[in-house]
Design an enzyme around this catalytic site. Sequence first.
Site, PDB file in Angstrom:
ATOM      1  N   ASP A  24       2.311   9.007   7.359  1.00 15.20           N
ATOM      2  CA  ASP A  24       3.569   8.550   6.753  1.00 15.20           C
ATOM      3  C   ASP A  24       4.763   8.897   7.652  1.00 15.20           C
ATOM      4  OD1 ASP A  24       5.227   7.438   4.895  1.00 15.20           O
ATOM      5  OD2 ASP A  24       5.010   9.023   3.406  1.00 15.20           O
ATOM      6  N   ARG A  28      10.896   5.853   9.008  1.00 14.20           N
ATOM      7  CA  ARG A  28      12.001   6.799   9.201  1.00 14.20           C
ATOM      8  C   ARG A  28      12.147   7.168  10.679  1.00 14.20           C
ATOM      9  NH1 ARG A  28       9.907  10.615   4.645  1.00 14.20           N
ATOM     10  NH2 ARG A  28       8.254   9.044   4.711  1.00 14.20           N
ATOM     11  N   HIS A  41       5.666   1.913  13.752  1.00 17.01           N
ATOM     12  CA  HIS A  41       4.220   1.707  13.575  1.00 17.01           C
ATOM     13  C   HIS A  41       3.504   1.711  14.942  1.00 17.01           C
ATOM     14  CE1 HIS A  41       4.906   1.078   9.380  1.00 17.01           C
ATOM     15  NE2 HIS A  41       5.489  -0.100   9.516  1.00 17.01           N
ATOM     16  N   GLU A  71      -0.887  -1.305  -2.257  1.00 16.90           N
ATOM     17  CA  GLU A  71       0.506  -1.471  -2.693  1.00 16.90           C
ATOM     18  C   GLU A  71       1.426  -1.866  -1.529  1.00 16.90           C
ATOM     19  OE1 GLU A  71      -1.474   1.235  -3.659  1.00 16.90           O
ATOM     20  OE2 GLU A  71      -1.867   0.171  -5.531  1.00 16.90           O
ATOM     21  N   LEU A 135     -18.190  10.653  16.039  1.00 20.17           N
ATOM     22  CA  LEU A 135     -17.123  10.744  15.028  1.00 20.17           C
ATOM     23  C   LEU A 135     -17.180   9.475  14.190  1.00 20.17           C
ATOM     24  CD1 LEU A 135     -14.322  11.987  13.968  1.00 20.17           C
ATOM     25  CD2 LEU A 135     -13.254  10.447  15.601  1.00 20.17           C
ATOM     26  N   LEU A 199      -0.394  11.717  -3.378  1.00 20.64           N
ATOM     27  CA  LEU A 199      -1.656  11.154  -2.892  1.00 20.64           C
ATOM     28  C   LEU A 199      -1.571   9.628  -2.702  1.00 20.64           C
ATOM     29  CD1 LEU A 199      -4.344  12.295  -2.101  1.00 20.64           C
ATOM     30  CD2 LEU A 199      -5.003  12.377  -4.495  1.00 20.64           C
TER      31      LEU A 199
HETATM   32  C1  FPP Z   1       3.548   4.685   6.552  1.00 24.36           C
HETATM   33  O1  FPP Z   1       4.823   4.833   7.134  1.00 24.36           O
HETATM   34  C2  FPP Z   1       2.671   4.009   7.468  1.00 24.36           C
HETATM   35  C3  FPP Z   1       1.998   2.852   7.202  1.00 24.36           C
HETATM   36  C4  FPP Z   1       2.088   2.140   5.927  1.00 24.36           C
HETATM   37  C5  FPP Z   1       1.168   2.220   8.218  1.00 24.36           C
HETATM   38  C6  FPP Z   1       0.298   3.129   9.017  1.00 24.36           C
HETATM   39  C7  FPP Z   1      -0.011   2.425  10.256  1.00 24.36           C
HETATM   40  C8  FPP Z   1      -0.023   2.970  11.471  1.00 24.36           C
HETATM   41  C9  FPP Z   1       0.128   4.400  11.753  1.00 24.36           C
HETATM   42  C10 FPP Z   1      -0.208   2.055  12.615  1.00 24.36           C
HETATM   43  C11 FPP Z   1      -1.403   2.363  13.383  1.00 24.36           C
HETATM   44  C12 FPP Z   1      -2.634   2.291  12.599  1.00 24.36           C
HETATM   45  C13 FPP Z   1      -3.741   1.741  13.072  1.00 24.36           C
HETATM   46  C14 FPP Z   1      -5.018   1.810  12.308  1.00 24.36           C
HETATM   47  C15 FPP Z   1      -3.747   1.041  14.371  1.00 24.36           C
HETATM   48  P1  FPP Z   1       6.061   4.122   6.436  1.00 24.36           P
HETATM   49  O2  FPP Z   1       6.238   2.798   7.072  1.00 24.36           O
HETATM   50  O3  FPP Z   1       5.872   4.092   4.954  1.00 24.36           O
HETATM   51  O4  FPP Z   1       7.203   5.106   6.844  1.00 24.36           O
HETATM   52  P2  FPP Z   1       8.522   5.427   5.983  1.00 24.36           P
HETATM   53  O5  FPP Z   1       8.044   6.092   4.706  1.00 24.36           O
HETATM   54  O6  FPP Z   1       9.257   6.359   6.869  1.00 24.36           O
HETATM   55  O7  FPP Z   1       9.238   4.140   5.746  1.00 24.36           O
END
Ligand code: FPP
Length: 245
Positions: A24, A28, A41, A71, A135, A199
């Site tokens: 997460d 931000r 991302h 979601e 893994l 969670l």
């Molecule tokens: C949450 O941060 C993150 C996600 C919903 C996406 C997770 C994806 C990655 C880490 C990209 C790489 C993954 C793979 C499998 C290649 P957020 O966007 O909710 O952050 P915020 O809460 O700060 O807005």
Amino acid sequence: MDPATATINQIPKEIPNHIAIIMDGNGRWAKARGLPRIAGHQKGAEALRSTIQACIDLKINYLTIYAFSSENWKRPSSEVSDLMALLQNYVKNEINEISTNKIKLNFIGERKRLDESVQTTLRDAEHKTKNNKRLTLTVALNYGGQQEILEAVKDLGHDMINGIIKPSDINEEIFKNYLQTSDIPEPDLLIRTSGEQRLSNFLLWQSAYTEFAFTPTLWPDFNRDCLESIIHEYQRRDRRYGGTG
Ligand code: FPP
């Protein structure tokens, strides 16, 4: 010695067998730099690459990551399509390296809503890595724990109607077999980055006795030192599973 500065070799026994991560804070991280969310991302994908390598070095057997929740469709469609493209490209670009590193790649979550081409990429990646043993990397994509449990209940219901199982036979072990995670163990340690402490529908059944670790670090900044520091904290905990220890 400060655990945060310990090196891999200094980590004592009891490495968690299975680590789950809610990655997460990408948005931000990007916002703080005046960048578009996708930049967060993308940097998150780099953090994932180094976390996978750290898990291999630490001899962790299972890593499960929350890449896209049931979601997350509520996000703007441009972010959803950017994320899907990033995920698909990541798998396509990394698959040879993943395979060479003897990583078994698995996907959990509802696949039907994903584009056909994404579904094909996931299937090919699973097929190519199915015999790998170093893994097991499970990627939760369009995944929700409540939805997973409901699907398991429906399948169990069918098996009851067809006389394959009796209601009195159902127990935790049997029920586990109906989940998408039936062939991996429960997580020992679940990490959530970015300071949020919930969670969010991830591995609800599986995390009954999981140790939780919350770190303020945003996912794109997560690295090997953060992982090692959390593992040290985990090793100091007393897991009693409801007993007295
Ligand atoms: C949450 O941060 C993150 C996600 C919903 C996406 C997770 C994806 C990655 C880490 C990209 C790489 C993954 C793979 C499998 C290649 P957020 O966007 O909710 O952050 P915020 O809460 O700060 O807005």
